[in-house]
Scaffold this motif. Sequence first.
Motif, PDB file in Angstrom:
ATOM      1  N   VAL A   8       0.831  -1.198   0.000  1.00 30.04           N
ATOM      2  CA  VAL A   8       0.000   0.000   0.000  1.00 30.04           C
ATOM      3  C   VAL A   8       0.869   1.252   0.000  1.00 30.04           C
ATOM      4  CG1 VAL A   8      -1.679   1.317   1.314  1.00 30.04           C
ATOM      5  CG2 VAL A   8      -1.934  -1.135   1.090  1.00 30.04           C
ATOM      6  N   ARG A   9       1.936   1.235   0.771  1.00 32.35           N
ATOM      7  CA  ARG A   9       2.823   2.411   0.783  1.00 32.35           C
ATOM      8  C   ARG A   9       3.444   2.619  -0.587  1.00 32.35           C
ATOM      9  NH1 ARG A   9       4.255   0.446   6.001  1.00 32.35           N
ATOM     10  NH2 ARG A   9       6.084  -0.624   5.125  1.00 32.35           N
ATOM     11  N   ASP A  10       3.832   1.507  -1.214  1.00 32.63           N
ATOM     12  CA  ASP A  10       4.388   1.628  -2.564  1.00 32.63           C
ATOM     13  C   ASP A  10       3.361   2.217  -3.525  1.00 32.63           C
ATOM     14  OD1 ASP A  10       6.729   0.581  -1.672  1.00 32.63           O
ATOM     15  OD2 ASP A  10       6.322  -1.468  -2.385  1.00 32.63           O
ATOM     16  N   LEU A  11       2.102   1.795  -3.379  1.00 32.31           N
ATOM     17  CA  LEU A  11       1.028   2.297  -4.237  1.00 32.31           C
ATOM     18  C   LEU A  11       0.825   3.783  -4.030  1.00 32.31           C
ATOM     19  CD1 LEU A  11      -1.321   1.901  -6.177  1.00 32.31           C
ATOM     20  CD2 LEU A  11      -2.733   1.305  -4.223  1.00 32.31           C
ATOM     21  N   LEU A  12       0.776   4.232  -2.789  1.00 30.41           N
ATOM     22  CA  LEU A  12       0.560   5.638  -2.496  1.00 30.41           C
ATOM     23  C   LEU A  12       1.727   6.483  -2.987  1.00 30.41           C
ATOM     24  CD1 LEU A  12      -0.927   5.408   1.115  1.00 30.41           C
ATOM     25  CD2 LEU A  12      -2.133   5.694  -1.057  1.00 30.41           C
ATOM     26  N   ARG A  13       2.948   5.940  -2.846  1.00 33.06           N
ATOM     27  CA  ARG A  13       4.116   6.683  -3.299  1.00 33.06           C
ATOM     28  C   ARG A  13       4.083   6.820  -4.810  1.00 33.06           C
ATOM     29  NH1 ARG A  13       7.665   3.343  -1.839  1.00 33.06           N
ATOM     30  NH2 ARG A  13       7.741   4.034   0.323  1.00 33.06           N
ATOM     31  N   SER A  14       3.683   5.746  -5.474  1.00 29.59           N
ATOM     32  CA  SER A  14       3.602   5.774  -6.930  1.00 29.59           C
ATOM     33  C   SER A  14       2.551   6.761  -7.399  1.00 29.59           C
ATOM     34  CB  SER A  14       3.280   4.375  -7.456  1.00 29.59           C
ATOM     35  OG  SER A  14       3.107   4.399  -8.840  1.00 29.59           O
ATOM     36  N   SER A  15       1.423   6.810  -6.689  1.00 32.97           N
ATOM     37  CA  SER A  15       0.354   7.739  -7.052  1.00 32.97           C
ATOM     38  C   SER A  15       0.806   9.168  -6.861  1.00 32.97           C
ATOM     39  CB  SER A  15      -0.880   7.463  -6.190  1.00 32.97           C
ATOM     40  OG  SER A  15      -1.326   6.151  -6.421  1.00 32.97           O
ATOM     41  N   ALA A  16       1.505   9.427  -5.760  1.00 33.73           N
ATOM     42  CA  ALA A  16       1.949  10.786  -5.467  1.00 33.73           C
ATOM     43  C   ALA A  16       2.937  11.279  -6.510  1.00 33.73           C
ATOM     44  CB  ALA A  16       2.599  10.837  -4.080  1.00 33.73           C
ATOM     45  N   GLU A  17       3.713  10.348  -7.057  1.00 35.86           N
ATOM     46  CA  GLU A  17       4.693  10.741  -8.062  1.00 35.86           C
ATOM     47  C   GLU A  17       4.108  10.734  -9.468  1.00 35.86           C
ATOM     48  OE1 GLU A  17       7.728   7.923  -7.488  1.00 35.86           O
ATOM     49  OE2 GLU A  17       8.455   8.765  -5.575  1.00 35.86           O
ATOM     50  N   GLY A  18       2.811  10.430  -9.568  1.00 39.43           N
ATOM     51  CA  GLY A  18       2.163  10.414 -10.868  1.00 39.43           C
ATOM     52  C   GLY A  18       2.448   9.160 -11.672  1.00 39.43           C
ATOM     53  N   GLY A  19       2.851   8.111 -10.967  1.00 42.33           N
ATOM     54  CA  GLY A  19       3.213   6.883 -11.666  1.00 42.33           C
ATOM     55  C   GLY A  19       2.023   6.035 -12.051  1.00 42.33           C
ATOM     56  N   GLY A  20       0.817   6.383 -11.610  1.00 44.00           N
ATOM     57  CA  GLY A  20      -0.352   5.593 -11.944  1.00 44.00           C
ATOM     58  C   GLY A  20      -0.563   4.441 -10.993  1.00 44.00           C
ATOM     59  N   PHE A  21      -1.634   3.702 -11.234  1.00 50.11           N
ATOM     60  CA  PHE A  21      -2.014   2.599 -10.368  1.00 50.11           C
ATOM     61  C   PHE A  21      -1.107   1.388 -10.596  1.00 50.11           C
ATOM     62  CE2 PHE A  21      -4.843  -1.214  -9.844  1.00 50.11           C
ATOM     63  CZ  PHE A  21      -4.828  -1.192  -8.459  1.00 50.11           C
ATOM     64  N   VAL A  22      -0.588   0.846  -9.523  1.00 51.45           N
ATOM     65  CA  VAL A  22       0.237  -0.358  -9.592  1.00 51.45           C
ATOM     66  C   VAL A  22      -0.633  -1.555  -9.205  1.00 51.45           C
ATOM     67  CG1 VAL A  22       2.288  -1.534  -8.715  1.00 51.45           C
ATOM     68  CG2 VAL A  22       2.296   0.956  -8.977  1.00 51.45           C
ATOM     69  N   PRO A  23      -1.027  -2.398 -10.157  1.00 51.79           N
ATOM     70  CA  PRO A  23      -1.945  -3.498  -9.836  1.00 51.79           C
ATOM     71  C   PRO A  23      -1.284  -4.535  -8.934  1.00 51.79           C
ATOM     72  CG  PRO A  23      -1.104  -3.720 -12.069  1.00 51.79           C
ATOM     73  CD  PRO A  23      -0.633  -2.390 -11.577  1.00 51.79           C
ATOM     74  N   PRO A  24      -2.068  -5.187  -8.087  1.00 53.03           N
ATOM     75  CA  PRO A  24      -1.531  -6.262  -7.244  1.00 53.03           C
ATOM     76  C   PRO A  24      -1.020  -7.408  -8.100  1.00 53.03           C
ATOM     77  CG  PRO A  24      -3.702  -5.562  -6.493  1.00 53.03           C
ATOM     78  CD  PRO A  24      -3.493  -4.941  -7.833  1.00 53.03           C
ATOM     79  N   SER A  25      -0.049  -8.137  -7.572  1.00 53.90           N
ATOM     80  CA  SER A  25       0.522  -9.268  -8.291  1.00 53.90           C
ATOM     81  C   SER A  25       0.893 -10.358  -7.295  1.00 53.90           C
ATOM     82  CB  SER A  25       1.762  -8.821  -9.074  1.00 53.90           C
ATOM     83  OG  SER A  25       2.787  -8.425  -8.177  1.00 53.90           O
ATOM     84  N   SER A  26       1.483 -11.424  -7.798  1.00 61.44           N
ATOM     85  CA  SER A  26       1.878 -12.526  -6.926  1.00 61.44           C
ATOM     86  C   SER A  26       2.917 -12.092  -5.903  1.00 61.44           C
ATOM     87  CB  SER A  26       2.425 -13.686  -7.769  1.00 61.44           C
ATOM     88  OG  SER A  26       3.546 -13.259  -8.534  1.00 61.44           O
ATOM     89  N   GLY A  27       3.672 -11.037  -6.219  1.00 55.54           N
ATOM     90  CA  GLY A  27       4.664 -10.542  -5.279  1.00 55.54           C
ATOM     91  C   GLY A  27       4.057 -10.010  -4.002  1.00 55.54           C
ATOM     92  N   ASP A  28       2.788  -9.594  -4.054  1.00 62.85           N
ATOM     93  CA  ASP A  28       2.127  -9.068  -2.867  1.00 62.85           C
ATOM     94  C   ASP A  28       1.785 -10.160  -1.857  1.00 62.85           C
ATOM     95  OD1 ASP A  28       1.899  -6.243  -3.604  1.00 62.85           O
ATOM     96  OD2 ASP A  28       0.657  -6.989  -5.235  1.00 62.85           O
ATOM     97  N   PHE A  29       1.916 -11.425  -2.256  1.00 64.60           N
ATOM     98  CA  PHE A  29       1.654 -12.535  -1.340  1.00 64.60           C
ATOM     99  C   PHE A  29       2.924 -12.985  -0.618  1.00 64.60           C
ATOM    100  CE2 PHE A  29      -1.902 -12.428  -4.145  1.00 64.60           C
ATOM    101  CZ  PHE A  29      -2.968 -12.973  -3.461  1.00 64.60           C
ATOM    102  N   GLU A  30       4.062 -12.410  -1.015  1.00 66.38           N
ATOM    103  CA  GLU A  30       5.325 -12.710  -0.351  1.00 66.38           C
ATOM    104  C   GLU A  30       5.517 -11.704   0.772  1.00 66.38           C
ATOM    105  OE1 GLU A  30       7.181 -15.290  -1.006  1.00 66.38           O
ATOM    106  OE2 GLU A  30       5.922 -15.950  -2.699  1.00 66.38           O
ATOM    107  N   LEU A  31       5.026 -12.045   1.950  1.00 67.86           N
ATOM    108  CA  LEU A  31       5.046 -11.124   3.073  1.00 67.86           C
ATOM    109  C   LEU A  31       6.354 -11.214   3.851  1.00 67.86           C
ATOM    110  CD1 LEU A  31       1.402 -11.649   4.377  1.00 67.86           C
ATOM    111  CD2 LEU A  31       2.243  -9.997   2.711  1.00 67.86           C
ATOM    112  N   PRO A  32       6.868 -10.077   4.325  1.00 69.08           N
ATOM    113  CA  PRO A  32       8.117 -10.096   5.101  1.00 69.08           C
ATOM    114  C   PRO A  32       7.881 -10.682   6.485  1.00 69.08           C
ATOM    115  CG  PRO A  32       7.163  -7.893   5.101  1.00 69.08           C
ATOM    116  CD  PRO A  32       6.324  -8.717   4.168  1.00 69.08           C
ATOM    117  N   PRO A  33       8.945 -11.126   7.159  1.00 69.41           N
ATOM    118  CA  PRO A  33       8.795 -11.646   8.524  1.00 69.41           C
ATOM    119  C   PRO A  33       8.195 -10.605   9.463  1.00 69.41           C
ATOM    120  CG  PRO A  33      10.959 -12.198   7.641  1.00 69.41           C
ATOM    121  CD  PRO A  33      10.332 -11.234   6.679  1.00 69.41           C
ATOM    122  N   ILE A  34       7.377 -11.059  10.401  1.00 69.88           N
ATOM    123  CA  ILE A  34       6.784 -10.152  11.386  1.00 69.88           C
ATOM    124  C   ILE A  34       7.864  -9.587  12.289  1.00 69.88           C
ATOM    125  CG2 ILE A  34       5.153  -9.979  13.308  1.00 69.88           C
ATOM    126  CD1 ILE A  34       3.559 -12.225  11.994  1.00 69.88           C
TER     127      ILE A  34
END
Length: 269
Positions: A8-34
């Motif tokens: 989500v932070r990456d998405l908001l940063r991309s939007s703020a920079e005018g990069g457009g919507f970054v669609p979710p992908s399989s990479g979003d299921f690779e969660l970092p350690p808690i």
Amino acid sequence: MIPRGVSVRDLLRSSAEGGGFVPPSSGDFELPPIFGDNVYTTKPIALVFLSVILISVFFIISSRKAAVLPSKLQFAGESVYTFVRNDLAKDVIGHDFLRFVPYLFSLFTFILVNNLFGIIPLLQFPTMSRVSFPYVLAATVYLVFHYVGIRKQGAIKYFKDIMFMPGVPKAAYILITPLEILTFFLVRPLTLSLRLFANMFAGHLLLLVFILGGEHLLQGVIGLKLISPFAFAIGIVLTFFEFMVQCLQAYIFTLLAALYIAGALADEH
């Protein structure tokens, strides 16, 4: 309904920079350690342990003060158990079903709870969308139905019936035997696990697309802001649809496990 802090932070940063919507992908299921830097401390692992605790606590509490006139909690627990016992074990396996009820009951409740995590606020991640978990569950089914078949019929007869199906012309064995071996030892466990994984993965990905897409539209011009409620509305509708799919997939997985066990116990399988 946003389960991924980093994305989500990456998405908001991309939007703020005018990069457009970054669609979710399989990479979003690779969660970092808690915490730490260990693959065994990720959110999916934590959810698996949480599901075991929740299931255990629920059924212990619901059965602790069992009465002839059940409480609402006891009724809920007994309803789930009765459903698995009668509809999935007794009706499918037959007269020898009782010894498989604990396994099928554990399998059904474990998959159901981990699937439902995908739509529970704050958790919002279906554990079975990580393919390793369905693989392990399918492996247990694979071992159980082969074990009971060998124990009842003996290894020689069991594997003979698999490789040489009774009642088939001998010439057909050239084609049928390889297919039967492939089915029993590879196709069954793979399809059992991948069906569950694919449904949970695709359903969660769809939810992310509409919820994150609606959030992205809110940050656009006024015309896009007016469209964003429709994206959120579709996301909500899909959440209810996903609930049905999650329940259905737990049922299908357990039903197929019962069918495989019943087939292994049959005189001719």
